[in-house]
Design an enzyme around this catalytic site. Structure first.
Site, short mmCIF file in Angstrom:
data_model
loop_
_atom_site.label_atom_id
_atom_site.label_comp_id
_atom_site.label_asym_id
_atom_site.label_seq_id
_atom_site.Cartn_x
_atom_site.Cartn_y
_atom_site.Cartn_z
N PRO A 1 164.13 10.18 -10.43
CA PRO A 1 162.92 9.38 -10.67
C PRO A 1 162.22 9.07 -9.34
O PRO A 1 162.89 8.72 -8.35
CB PRO A 1 163.45 8.09 -11.31
N GLY B 1 160.18 7.15 -6.49
CA GLY B 1 160.02 5.75 -6.07
C GLY B 1 161.15 4.87 -6.57
O GLY B 1 160.98 3.67 -6.76
N GLY C 1 164.28 4.74 -5.10
CA GLY C 1 165.27 4.42 -4.07
C GLY C 1 166.41 5.43 -4.03
O GLY C 1 167.40 5.23 -3.32
N LEU C 2 166.29 6.52 -4.79
CA LEU C 2 167.35 7.53 -4.79
C LEU C 2 167.04 8.68 -3.82
O LEU C 2 167.76 9.67 -3.78
CB LEU C 2 167.57 8.08 -6.20
N SER D 1 164.06 10.54 -3.61
CA SER D 1 163.36 11.68 -4.22
C SER D 1 162.44 12.38 -3.22
O SER D 1 162.34 13.61 -3.22
CB SER D 1 162.55 11.23 -5.45
N ASP E 1 168.05 9.22 4.24
CA ASP E 1 167.78 10.03 3.04
C ASP E 1 167.75 11.52 3.38
O ASP E 1 168.35 12.34 2.68
CB ASP E 1 166.42 9.66 2.43
C1 MEV Z 1 165.10 2.58 1.56
O1 MEV Z 1 165.64 3.57 0.67
C2 MEV Z 1 166.13 2.17 2.56
C3 MEV Z 1 165.60 1.26 3.67
O2 MEV Z 1 166.73 0.96 4.49
C4 MEV Z 1 164.52 1.90 4.50
C5 MEV Z 1 165.01 3.10 5.31
O3 MEV Z 1 166.20 3.22 5.57
O4 MEV Z 1 164.13 3.88 5.71
C6 MEV Z 1 165.07 -0.04 3.11
#
Ligand code: MEV
Length: 300
Positions: A88, A90, A92-93, A95, A139
């Site tokens: 999904p 936006g 936080g996984l 994407s 990420d």
């Molecule tokens: C966002 O997925 C994670 C944060 O730590 C921002 C980042 O690491 O770039 C909030």
């Protein structure tokens, strides 16, 4: 070669989101939810995703547009890029990292550019920074290399064998806004917020032994503590708390917000994935049962 398909995974944080922005250690884990990208030479640039079909378009396809620009010198005419994602957007996984890394790798293989995986991870991080304004390498590194890794040290830890259940609130959250809010809070109450941030970093170190020793009860306990500290940083939400508590009540060893918070996703570790997933669904979330994956970006 007529075409190349690559896939790259999303990731969860066991520990350290937000704190990693201030140089603290974080622990991320690639999960088996992937984005697939197929690249084929064409007469012009075409990008096709669930958002629509565009040419180079910094508004609709900012990440893939940047990837093509980075590799343009190796592309004789144009390239068609077809994207399908299980992640999904936006949430936080990761994407955006997954689509960026899968695209860069597919382009590098299709056009024989000679980029190593380290090059791909570094280029991907730079692209995320350009598009988002700020981003840690978490990420893009997890999506490229797979497995469980610490940031910034890039240490590879044991792969947890327990099921991982993700709960999606269905609410989009803006990482840059949430990062800015934490920055404001830290400026307002440095004496209180700085120790919270460094304690989150400590949780990541403490969690290494639990991960290496496959002590999922201890890992879950530390994740619960990290969740409380994320609430303290102001990145919680009623939906996230509902899903976290529903997971714990259903027997999860631990459950916490993952990613920037505000909405997005939470993650639980458990030996009762079906019960935890059902509890997340009853609490209004969308549940995904998955597992840690050692595989980062790969050719399909
Ligand atoms: C966002 O997925 C994670 C944060 O730590 C921002 C980042 O690491 O770039 C909030």
């Amino acid at each position: 070669m007529t075409m190349t398909t690559c896939s790259a995974p999303g990731k969860i944080y066991f520990f350290g989101e937000h704190a990693v922005v201030y140089g603290e250690q974080a622990t991320a884990c690639a999960v088996d939810i992937r984005t697939r990208v197929t690249v084929r030479p064409d007469v012009e640039h075409i990008i096709n995703s669930s958002i629509g079909i565009t040419g180079l378009d910094m508004h609709k396809h900012p990440y893939v547009t940047r990837c093509i620009r980075e590799m343009e010198q190796f592309i004789p005419d144009g390239v068609r890029i077809d994207i399908s994602s299980e992640l999904p957007v936006g949430s936080g996984l990761g994407s955006s990292a997954a689509v960026t890394i899968a695209t860069l790798h597919a382009l590098s293989i299709q056009f024989d550019t000679g980029h190593s995986l380290d090059d791909i991870a570094a280029m991907g991080h730079e692209i995320e920074r350009t598009v988002q304004g700020a981003a840690s390498p978490t990420d893009t590194f997890a999506s490229t290399m797979g497995g469980v890794i610490t940031i910034p040290g890039r240490k590879r830890l044991n792969l947890p064998e327990c099921p991982i259940v993700i709960g999606y609130t269905g609410k989009f959250s803006s990482t840059s806004e949430l990062v800015a809010n934490v920055g404001e809070l830290k400026k307002k109450y440095p004496q209180i917020i700085e120790p919270v941030i460094s304690t989150i970093g400590r949780l990541s170190y403490e969690g290494e032994a639990a991960i290496e020793g496959q002590d999922y009860q201890a890992l879950g306990h530390l994740m619960n503590i990290n969740h409380g500290l994320l609430d303290t940083l102001g990145v919680g939400s009623p939906e996230l708390s509902r899903l976290v508590w529903a997971s714990r009540d259903a027997g999860a060893w631990g459950a916490k917000t993952t990613g920037a918070g505000g909405g997005g996703c939470m993650v639980a570790i458990t030996d009762r994935p079906d019960e935890v997933a059902a509890a997340i669904t009853s609490a209004g979330g969308q549940a995904i049962i998955t597992n840690a994956t050692p595989y980062g970006v790969k050719v399909e």
